[in-house]
Design a protein around this motif. Structure first.
Motif, PDB file in Angstrom:
ATOM      1  N   ALA A  25      10.323   5.417  -8.936  1.00  0.00           N
ATOM      2  CA  ALA A  25      10.150   4.579  -7.749  1.00  0.00           C
ATOM      3  C   ALA A  25       9.199   5.231  -6.748  1.00  0.00           C
ATOM      4  N   GLU A  26       9.338   6.529  -6.531  1.00  0.00           N
ATOM      5  CA  GLU A  26       8.432   7.237  -5.620  1.00  0.00           C
ATOM      6  C   GLU A  26       7.010   7.261  -6.175  1.00  0.00           C
ATOM      7  N   LEU A  27       6.876   7.360  -7.486  1.00  0.00           N
ATOM      8  CA  LEU A  27       5.561   7.325  -8.111  1.00  0.00           C
ATOM      9  C   LEU A  27       4.891   5.972  -7.867  1.00  0.00           C
ATOM     10  N   VAL A  28       5.679   4.898  -7.950  1.00  0.00           N
ATOM     11  CA  VAL A  28       5.136   3.564  -7.685  1.00  0.00           C
ATOM     12  C   VAL A  28       4.620   3.474  -6.254  1.00  0.00           C
ATOM     13  N   VAL A  29       5.382   3.994  -5.292  1.00  0.00           N
ATOM     14  CA  VAL A  29       4.954   3.939  -3.893  1.00  0.00           C
ATOM     15  C   VAL A  29       3.681   4.751  -3.685  1.00  0.00           C
ATOM     16  N   ARG A  30       3.577   5.919  -4.299  1.00  0.00           N
ATOM     17  CA  ARG A  30       2.360   6.716  -4.181  1.00  0.00           C
ATOM     18  C   ARG A  30       1.177   5.978  -4.803  1.00  0.00           C
ATOM     19  N   GLU A  31       1.435   5.322  -5.909  1.00  0.00           N
ATOM     20  CA  GLU A  31       0.385   4.533  -6.556  1.00  0.00           C
ATOM     21  C   GLU A  31      -0.033   3.365  -5.660  1.00  0.00           C
ATOM     22  N   MET A  32       0.923   2.784  -4.940  1.00  0.00           N
ATOM     23  CA  MET A  32       0.596   1.712  -3.994  1.00  0.00           C
ATOM     24  C   MET A  32      -0.279   2.236  -2.855  1.00  0.00           C
ATOM     25  N   ASP A  33       0.053   3.407  -2.358  1.00  0.00           N
ATOM     26  CA  ASP A  33      -0.775   4.005  -1.309  1.00  0.00           C
ATOM     27  C   ASP A  33      -2.183   4.288  -1.828  1.00  0.00           C
ATOM     28  N   ARG A  34      -2.272   4.766  -3.059  1.00  0.00           N
ATOM     29  CA  ARG A  34      -3.582   5.091  -3.627  1.00  0.00           C
ATOM     30  C   ARG A  34      -4.459   3.859  -3.742  1.00  0.00           C
ATOM     31  N   ALA A  41     -10.311  -0.990 -16.654  1.00  0.00           N
ATOM     32  CA  ALA A  41     -11.433  -0.223 -16.103  1.00  0.00           C
ATOM     33  C   ALA A  41     -11.358  -0.142 -14.589  1.00  0.00           C
ATOM     34  N   SER A  42     -10.424  -0.881 -13.980  1.00  0.00           N
ATOM     35  CA  SER A  42     -10.324  -0.926 -12.519  1.00  0.00           C
ATOM     36  C   SER A  42      -9.437   0.197 -11.999  1.00  0.00           C
ATOM     37  N   THR A  43      -9.783   0.709 -10.847  1.00  0.00           N
ATOM     38  CA  THR A  43      -8.936   1.719 -10.182  1.00  0.00           C
ATOM     39  C   THR A  43      -7.755   1.088  -9.482  1.00  0.00           C
ATOM     40  N   LEU A  44      -7.684  -0.245  -9.443  1.00  0.00           N
ATOM     41  CA  LEU A  44      -6.622  -0.946  -8.722  1.00  0.00           C
ATOM     42  C   LEU A  44      -5.431  -1.274  -9.615  1.00  0.00           C
ATOM     43  N   ARG A  45      -5.429  -0.677 -10.799  1.00  0.00           N
ATOM     44  CA  ARG A  45      -4.309  -0.933 -11.709  1.00  0.00           C
ATOM     45  C   ARG A  45      -3.810   0.372 -12.313  1.00  0.00           C
ATOM     46  N   SER A  46      -2.498   0.427 -12.483  1.00  0.00           N
ATOM     47  CA  SER A  46      -1.903   1.611 -13.110  1.00  0.00           C
ATOM     48  C   SER A  46      -2.432   1.772 -14.521  1.00  0.00           C
ATOM     49  N   VAL A 103       0.693  -2.556 -10.073  1.00  0.00           N
ATOM     50  CA  VAL A 103       1.222  -1.198 -10.214  1.00  0.00           C
ATOM     51  C   VAL A 103       2.486  -1.264 -11.067  1.00  0.00           C
ATOM     52  N   TYR A 104       2.611  -0.320 -11.987  1.00  0.00           N
ATOM     53  CA  TYR A 104       3.755  -0.312 -12.912  1.00  0.00           C
ATOM     54  C   TYR A 104       4.065   1.125 -13.313  1.00  0.00           C
ATOM     55  N   ALA A 105       5.350   1.418 -13.485  1.00  0.00           N
ATOM     56  CA  ALA A 105       5.791   2.721 -13.996  1.00  0.00           C
ATOM     57  C   ALA A 105       6.688   2.492 -15.201  1.00  0.00           C
ATOM     58  N   GLY A 106       6.387   3.168 -16.314  1.00  0.00           N
ATOM     59  CA  GLY A 106       7.190   3.046 -17.525  1.00  0.00           C
ATOM     60  C   GLY A 106       8.322   4.055 -17.563  1.00  0.00           C
ATOM     61  N   LEU A 107       9.070   4.003 -18.638  1.00  0.00           N
ATOM     62  CA  LEU A 107      10.232   4.891 -18.766  1.00  0.00           C
ATOM     63  C   LEU A 107       9.832   6.361 -18.785  1.00  0.00           C
ATOM     64  N   THR A 108       8.685   6.674 -19.336  1.00  0.00           N
ATOM     65  CA  THR A 108       8.262   8.073 -19.450  1.00  0.00           C
ATOM     66  C   THR A 108       7.240   8.463 -18.389  1.00  0.00           C
ATOM     67  N   GLN A 139      -8.365   7.107 -12.147  1.00  0.00           N
ATOM     68  CA  GLN A 139      -7.761   7.700 -10.955  1.00  0.00           C
ATOM     69  C   GLN A 139      -6.284   7.340 -10.784  1.00  0.00           C
ATOM     70  N   SER A 140      -5.702   6.649 -11.760  1.00  0.00           N
ATOM     71  CA  SER A 140      -4.294   6.265 -11.627  1.00  0.00           C
ATOM     72  C   SER A 140      -3.387   7.472 -11.743  1.00  0.00           C
ATOM     73  N   LEU A 141      -2.307   7.458 -10.971  1.00  0.00           N
ATOM     74  CA  LEU A 141      -1.289   8.507 -11.054  1.00  0.00           C
ATOM     75  C   LEU A 141      -0.343   8.294 -12.229  1.00  0.00           C
ATOM     76  N   VAL A 142      -0.433   7.137 -12.854  1.00  0.00           N
ATOM     77  CA  VAL A 142       0.450   6.782 -13.976  1.00  0.00           C
ATOM     78  C   VAL A 142      -0.391   6.739 -15.253  1.00  0.00           C
ATOM     79  N   PRO A 143      -0.189   7.655 -16.189  1.00  0.00           N
ATOM     80  CA  PRO A 143      -0.973   7.646 -17.433  1.00  0.00           C
ATOM     81  C   PRO A 143      -0.732   6.362 -18.240  1.00  0.00           C
ATOM     82  N   TRP A 144      -1.782   5.893 -18.885  1.00  0.00           N
ATOM     83  CA  TRP A 144      -1.723   4.660 -19.672  1.00  0.00           C
ATOM     84  C   TRP A 144      -0.663   4.720 -20.754  1.00  0.00           C
ATOM     85  N   ASP A 145      -0.532   5.840 -21.437  1.00  0.00           N
ATOM     86  CA  ASP A 145       0.388   5.919 -22.572  1.00  0.00           C
ATOM     87  C   ASP A 145       1.843   6.035 -22.150  1.00  0.00           C
TER      88      ASP A 145
END
Length: 576
Positions: free
Chosen positions: A302-311, A240-245, A288-293, A249-255
């Motif tokens: 990797a760039e998605l992770v950095v953007r998520e870190m900035d967010r 429920a937190s915005t501070l986790r992928s 912050v985490y990015a999966g294979l898909t 508002q996360s740039l990385v979808p849960w699924d």
């Protein structure tokens, strides 16, 4: 003058004489037809006396102690395979001897069998008893519960079954070779026919092994791992937190996170838990985490992770830690929780998946995946971190376990670059293939053992027991290696086949039994078998590290006021 009178026999005498057979040629003058060749018994043929002798020796040696204790079924399979290897070598040696010097005399063979019948049972009883004692000692050294005495009987049955199965397979292959040779003898000489038959069967056997068994094994592992990756662990829910992928508002979808990614972002401790432990107000950690898909390529992820870190404001935290996971993307939750409790939540922990296969298959299949992933993620985060003003940068830490350590080392290439790559790097259970670990170990101080080396040219610290990191003097190290002295992942190498390892020379680690000795080929095989269950031992032994990361982080990057008592408290909290 007398006339010659010819008297003819009566008719009945002529009939009688006509029934008498005419004389034949002597038997010794009659040419004999070639006898049909004796039918060869291959599958049901008797055992080779030289093979049986060497099989008995190998079987006994298989019960000698290794780095880790074994379950009864594993020891049985190991003993059966080891005996089969000894039988193959002995039978081959006997065949060469017969080819060079002729067949053994019947009396010599009979004496050899009688000797084996008298000696082998005694040797087997002795080594079974010694093996039981050695296994009990190993379990005591590693803090494991003893096993029932009757396990030795189950071990013997498992070993005999394994040996019999392998012998049957070998003889079926030999029968196939003989059959091919009979076909080829119609067109080529006998020796050439047997060579051709051997080659054909060898190629077909290898193709079947590689194309059917190995390929299907990897395909099955891939299929099962893909299904596993799509699932979600028990108790894991969308944050429920915005501070986790994966959260709002996360740039990385849960699924797209994968099973291990979802477990990682959902495993954050609560703020009240952090506050209670720290004794001061805590804040919510960032993960912050990015999966294979989550993105198409490694660079994109990797760039998605950095953007998520900035967010999430990750670069405003006291600590940023980049974690290179194992093959499946798994991260032992004690690793991030150690830092989060240490810094009262003032942390940002980031990682990225590069495979969904277990580390063994990822390591044997394509190691470039972990190298490319580590290089992409560490490079992207470091570039963003280096662009910040030096006075306001967070502390940058790196972490890798097992296969992850290989990716980290290959990313930097040299010990110097690894030391300069971040404010601290913690590597748990480095693999035998790690190039930097090998360089540092070989260049250690002369008076230090290989299992706990001392390296003075760079701020690098090795520890086979995490507790020794609590008593370091001088400035904190920049790189810490935790490597258990009984970890086969660290100590396996090809030269175990022909060379005694340095970790069995001189002073040994406390949990390495003095009863362990090196035998050519046997020790290599035993350490290879130790790899199978290297995680099934208590923490601090084998390939099991878990809460030892607390002492590793404390040695590298302890927060102000952190004490040894705090490390012990945290270890207890995390289960140690």
């Amino acid at each position: 003058m007398l006339e010659q009178v010819v008297v003819s026999p009566p008719g009945w005498q002529k009939a009688l004489l006509s029934r008498i057979p005419s004389p034949r040629r002597p038997i010794e003058d009659t040419p004999l037809a070639p006898a049909p060749p004796a039918r060869r018994r291959i599958v049901r043929s008797s055992l080779s006396v030289t093979g049986a002798g060497l099989a008995a020796v190998f079987y006994c040696l298989s019960f000698t102690p290794s780095l880790l204790p074994r379950a009864w079924f594993l020891q049985g399979v190991v003993a059966g395979i080891t005996a089969a290897m000894g039988y193959a070598l002995g039978a081959a040696g006997g065949a060469v001897a017969r080819r060079l010097h002729g067949p053994f005399r019947a009396r010599t063979t009979l004496i050899a069998w009688a000797t084996l019948a008298a000696v082998v049972p005694v040797l087997m009883v002795i080594f079974l008893w010694l093996g039981t004692r050695w296994q009990r000692d190993l379990r005591v050294r590693l803090g494991m519960a003893p096993v029932p005495e009757y396990d030795i009987a189950r071990t013997v049955w498992a070993s005999l079954l394994t040996f019999g199965l392998l012998l049957l397979i070998a003889r079926m292959l030999r029968l196939a070779t003989y059959g091919c040779a009979l076909l080829f003898r119609r067109v080529v000489p006998q020796r050439a026919a047997y060579c051709a038959g051997t080659l054909v069967v060898a190629v077909l056997a290898y193709s079947a092994f590689d194309g059917l068994l190995i390929a299907n094994l990897f395909a099955t592992a891939d299929r099962l791992a893909a299904v596993e990756n799509n699932g979600t662990g028990n108790g894991v829910t969308v944050p429920a937190s915005t501070l986790r992928s994966g959260g709002p508002q996360s740039l990385v979808p849960w699924d797209t996170l994968g099973r291990q990614g979802r477990a990682f972002v959902a495993g954050t401790p609560r703020v009240d838990e952090l506050t209670t432990f720290a004794g001061r107000p805590a804040i919510e950690p960032i993960r912050v985490y990015a999966g294979l898909t989550s993105a198409d390529t490694l660079r994109d992820r990797a760039e998605l992770v950095v953007r998520e870190m900035d967010r999430t404001g990750a670069f405003d935290r006291a600590v940023v830690a980049v974690i290179t996971p194992t093959g499946t993307g798994w991260i032992d939750n004690r690793v991030p929780r150690s830092l989060e409790f240490m810094y009262a939540g003032d942390t940002a922990l980031v990682s990225m998946q590069y495979s969904y296969l277990p580390s063994f298959f990822a390591f044997m299949g394509d190691r470039s995946e972990v190298v490319n992933a580590a290089d992409a993620l560490i490079g992207a985060v470091r570039a963003r971190w280096a662009a910040l003003p030096a006075a306001t940068r967070p502390r940058l830490l790196l972490f890798g376990e097992s296969l992850g350590t290989y990716g980290m080392e290959m990313t930097f290439g040299t010990p110097e670059r690894l030391v300069d790559g971040a404010d601290g790097a913690l590597l748990l259970g480095p693999t035998f293939a790690n190039p930097t670990h090998r360089v540092l170990t070989e260049d250690r101080a002369d008076d230090s053992p290989i299992w706990d080396p001392t390296y003075t040219r760079l701020p690098v610290e090795f520890a086979d027991d995490a507790a020794e990191l609590r008593n370091l003097s001088g400035p904190p190290p920049k790189v810490v290696y935790l490597q258990n002295a009984t970890d086969p992942v660290v100590w396996w190498s090809w030269d175990l086949l022909w060379k005694k390892p340095q970790w069995l020379v001189g002073e040994r680690a406390p949990d390495v039994t003095p009863d362990m000795h090196w035998y050519p080929g046997i020790t290599f095989w035993q350490i290879s078998c130790d790899l199978v269950f290297s995680n099934k031992v208590p923490t601090g032994h084998g390939h099991s590290y878990r809460w030892e990361t607390v002492d590793g982080w404390a040695a590298l990057a302890a927060p102000p006021g952190w004490t040894t008592a705090d490390s012990i408290r945290l270890r207890v909290l995390l289960g140690g």
